[in-house]
Design a protein around this motif. Structure first.
Motif, mmCIF file in Angstrom:
data_model
loop_
_atom_site.group_PDB
_atom_site.id
_atom_site.type_symbol
_atom_site.label_atom_id
_atom_site.label_comp_id
_atom_site.label_asym_id
_atom_site.label_seq_id
_atom_site.Cartn_x
_atom_site.Cartn_y
_atom_site.Cartn_z
ATOM 1 N N ASP A 234 43.175 40.954 40.366
ATOM 2 C CA ASP A 234 43.040 42.255 41.012
ATOM 3 C C ASP A 234 44.430 42.694 41.478
ATOM 4 O OD1 ASP A 234 43.629 40.902 43.414
ATOM 5 O OD2 ASP A 234 41.531 40.772 44.016
ATOM 6 N N GLY A 235 44.493 43.825 42.150
ATOM 7 C CA GLY A 235 45.802 44.353 42.533
ATOM 8 C C GLY A 235 46.594 43.430 43.439
ATOM 9 N N GLU A 236 45.940 42.837 44.437
ATOM 10 C CA GLU A 236 46.635 41.940 45.355
ATOM 11 C C GLU A 236 47.139 40.692 44.633
ATOM 12 O OE1 GLU A 236 44.178 41.058 48.690
ATOM 13 O OE2 GLU A 236 44.208 43.122 49.470
ATOM 14 N N GLU A 237 46.343 40.187 43.706
ATOM 15 C CA GLU A 237 46.766 39.011 42.943
ATOM 16 C C GLU A 237 47.914 39.349 42.004
ATOM 17 O OE1 GLU A 237 42.566 36.522 42.665
ATOM 18 O OE2 GLU A 237 42.905 38.250 41.347
ATOM 19 N N CYS A 238 47.916 40.561 41.454
ATOM 20 C CA CYS A 238 49.054 40.982 40.624
ATOM 21 C C CYS A 238 50.347 40.922 41.428
ATOM 22 C CB CYS A 238 48.833 42.400 40.093
ATOM 23 S SG CYS A 238 47.689 42.510 38.698
ATOM 24 N N ALA A 239 50.305 41.415 42.656
ATOM 25 C CA ALA A 239 51.487 41.382 43.511
ATOM 26 C C ALA A 239 51.880 39.952 43.847
ATOM 27 C CB ALA A 239 51.216 42.178 44.788
ATOM 28 N N LYS A 240 50.896 39.107 44.094
ATOM 29 C CA LYS A 240 51.153 37.715 44.476
ATOM 30 C C LYS A 240 51.785 36.920 43.339
ATOM 31 C CE LYS A 240 48.776 33.535 46.098
ATOM 32 N NZ LYS A 240 47.469 32.965 46.529
ATOM 33 N N SER A 282 52.826 51.992 34.286
ATOM 34 C CA SER A 282 52.565 53.424 34.445
ATOM 35 C C SER A 282 51.958 54.028 33.189
ATOM 36 C CB SER A 282 53.870 54.153 34.795
ATOM 37 O OG SER A 282 54.415 53.657 35.994
ATOM 38 N N ASP A 283 52.367 53.539 32.027
ATOM 39 C CA ASP A 283 51.823 54.043 30.770
ATOM 40 C C ASP A 283 50.346 53.683 30.642
ATOM 41 O OD1 ASP A 283 52.316 55.329 28.141
ATOM 42 O OD2 ASP A 283 51.830 53.334 27.351
ATOM 43 N N PHE A 284 49.981 52.482 31.066
ATOM 44 C CA PHE A 284 48.566 52.100 31.042
ATOM 45 C C PHE A 284 47.784 52.887 32.104
ATOM 46 C CE2 PHE A 284 45.077 48.861 31.764
ATOM 47 C CZ PHE A 284 44.470 49.068 30.530
ATOM 48 N N TYR A 285 48.404 53.144 33.219
ATOM 49 C CA TYR A 285 47.818 53.990 34.268
ATOM 50 C C TYR A 285 47.505 55.368 33.703
ATOM 51 C CZ TYR A 285 47.653 56.298 38.936
ATOM 52 O OH TYR A 285 47.302 57.000 40.064
ATOM 53 N N THR A 299 44.741 50.118 40.598
ATOM 54 C CA THR A 299 44.915 49.512 41.916
ATOM 55 C C THR A 299 46.143 50.091 42.614
ATOM 56 O OG1 THR A 299 46.280 47.746 40.983
ATOM 57 C CG2 THR A 299 43.898 47.370 41.075
ATOM 58 N N LEU A 300 46.293 49.743 43.872
ATOM 59 C CA LEU A 300 47.493 50.139 44.609
ATOM 60 C C LEU A 300 48.732 49.561 43.937
ATOM 61 C CD1 LEU A 300 48.772 51.531 47.061
ATOM 62 C CD2 LEU A 300 48.389 49.410 48.352
ATOM 63 N N PHE A 301 48.622 48.364 43.406
ATOM 64 C CA PHE A 301 49.745 47.752 42.696
ATOM 65 C C PHE A 301 50.178 48.636 41.532
ATOM 66 C CE2 PHE A 301 51.438 45.078 39.293
ATOM 67 C CZ PHE A 301 52.410 44.333 39.959
ATOM 68 N N MET A 302 49.228 49.102 40.743
ATOM 69 C CA MET A 302 49.542 49.956 39.601
ATOM 70 C C MET A 302 50.143 51.286 40.059
ATOM 71 S SD MET A 302 46.975 51.209 36.537
ATOM 72 C CE MET A 302 46.876 49.585 35.757
ATOM 73 N N LYS A 303 49.567 51.875 41.080
ATOM 74 C CA LYS A 303 50.076 53.150 41.587
ATOM 75 C C LYS A 303 51.505 53.011 42.108
ATOM 76 C CE LYS A 303 45.523 54.963 42.873
ATOM 77 N NZ LYS A 303 44.654 55.375 43.988
ATOM 78 N N ASN A 304 51.785 51.870 42.733
ATOM 79 C CA ASN A 304 53.140 51.645 43.251
ATOM 80 C C ASN A 304 54.153 51.493 42.121
ATOM 81 O OD1 ASN A 304 52.447 51.853 45.936
ATOM 82 N ND2 ASN A 304 52.110 49.654 46.200
ATOM 83 N N LYS A 305 53.711 50.988 40.994
ATOM 84 C CA LYS A 305 54.609 50.891 39.840
ATOM 85 C C LYS A 305 55.005 52.291 39.365
ATOM 86 C CE LYS A 305 55.063 46.495 39.529
ATOM 87 N NZ LYS A 305 56.363 45.885 39.907
ATOM 88 N N PHE A 306 54.065 53.211 39.398
ATOM 89 C CA PHE A 306 54.410 54.579 39.010
ATOM 90 C C PHE A 306 55.353 55.209 40.022
ATOM 91 C CE2 PHE A 306 53.214 59.209 38.866
ATOM 92 C CZ PHE A 306 53.954 59.487 37.713
ATOM 93 N N LYS A 307 55.172 54.893 41.304
ATOM 94 C CA LYS A 307 56.098 55.393 42.318
ATOM 95 C C LYS A 307 57.517 54.883 42.055
ATOM 96 C CE LYS A 307 52.762 55.988 46.083
ATOM 97 N NZ LYS A 307 52.360 55.541 47.448
ATOM 98 N N GLU A 308 57.625 53.628 41.611
ATOM 99 C CA GLU A 308 58.938 53.086 41.246
ATOM 100 C C GLU A 308 59.579 53.912 40.144
ATOM 101 O OE1 GLU A 308 59.307 48.879 40.482
ATOM 102 O OE2 GLU A 308 57.628 48.426 41.811
#
Length: 313
Positions: A234-240, A282-285, A299-308
């Motif tokens: 999930d998003g939190e695990e992706c970050a971890k 971001s492309d998959f998003y 997830t928030l993780f994915m959204k934050n990648k687009f912010k980057e």
């Protein structure tokens, strides 16, 4: 198409039990024997109406799916692939279209001690990351020698319906930028294209076999890594686990390329792919936002990648 018809065209084959249905009514997988060897037979064809609640039943969508089955047959049939990937996928005995039916006859990996899993451990995840590194290392020289279709099922050119439906305007405006950044990358390899846990089998020593190569094609290796992460985290695990996954992938890729690529060239490859990591997400998003904007993988993780990405433009 009847079992008798198939066996008439392939006399070495005897079909036995029905196993599972393919995606959205596009065929079935059966067990059988091919020259007395246990096999799995994938029989696929495109129905008049694709039975899917999200995908638009357009001619474009049906042709896209049909091409994916032909792409898989090509991957298994071509001698250059049989040599390069013989140790990382099931052995292929037969790959051909008969009429409108695509027929793949593969060794039954269960007879070799491999099986699919649902209850996975980190060891399984790391084993697939290493498998991807090996697959991509083998794919790099092939990409340089001949043209391939784009790998994956979500790239922009194949998803006009989803693009029109996108609700996130900032992401939609950057869709072309995201796609071009990946297409124009200097270092391209051969992608699995549908790298999710369900498309890998494991033995008790965590050796891996990959299968379901409908979307194999060119791209940067991290596209497979990203998609695999979305299938197990999930998003939190992706970050971890992001850092450990990337480090393991590049350590494994470096090792696999040690005899075919000098260190300076490898460092350029790793730098380029790491730089493109937020764009990969971001492309998959972009695809998910047009396909199913409420999808749990957004997830928030994915959204934050687009912010980057936005901060870098």
């Amino acid at each position: 198409m009847s079992t008798r018809y198939i066996e008439k065209h392939i006399p070495e084959l005897t079909l036995t039990d029905l196993s599972i249905s393919l995606w959205s009514g596009c065929g079935q997988i059966q067990s059988g024997l091919y020259n007395s060897q246990p096999v799995v037979v994938k029989l696929s064809e495109i129905p008049e109406n694709i039975n899917h609640q999200v995908i638009n039943q357009s001619d474009f969508a049906k042709k896209r799916k049909d091409k994916s089955y032909l792409n898989e047959i090509s991957f298994y049939y071509a001698p250059r692939f049989q040599t390069a990937f013989e140790n990382v996928r099931p052995r292929c005995y037969f790959a051909k279209r008969i009429g409108d039916l695509n027929v793949l006859i593969l060794e039954d990996f269960k007879s070799k001690g491999f099986q699919n899993i649902d209850d996975y451990k980190l060891e399984h995840i790391y084993a697939v990351v290493k498998w991807l590194a090996q697959f991509h290392a083998q794919g790099l020289p092939l990409i340089n020698s001949e043209p391939f279709p784009l790998g994956g099922y979500w790239h922009l050119e194949t998803r006009p319906d989803e693009f029109e439906k996108m609700e996130f305007i900032d992401l939609k405006r950057r869709a072309r930028y995201l796609a071009d950044s990946l297409y124009k990358a200097k270092y391209q390899t051969l992608l699995h294209g549908d790298s999710k846990l369900a498309n890998y089998a494991f033995d008790k020593s965590y050796n891996v076999l990959g299968y379901d190569f409908q979307y194999v094609g060119s791209g940067i290796g991290l596209q497979d890594v990203m998609l695999f992460m979305t299938s197990v985290f999930d998003g939190e695990e992706c970050a971890k686990y992001e850092e450990s996954i990337l480090n393991l992938y590049f350590e494994s890729l470096n090792k696999a390329l040690s005899s075919s690529m000098n260190i300076k060239e490898y460092e350029l490859l790793e730098h380029e792919w790491r730089t493109l990591w937020p764009i990969v997400w971001s492309d998959f998003y972009r695809f998910l936002n047009g396909w199913k904007p409420e999808h749990k993988k957004i997830t928030l993780f994915m959204k934050n990648k687009f912010k980057e990405v936005l901060n870098q433009i």
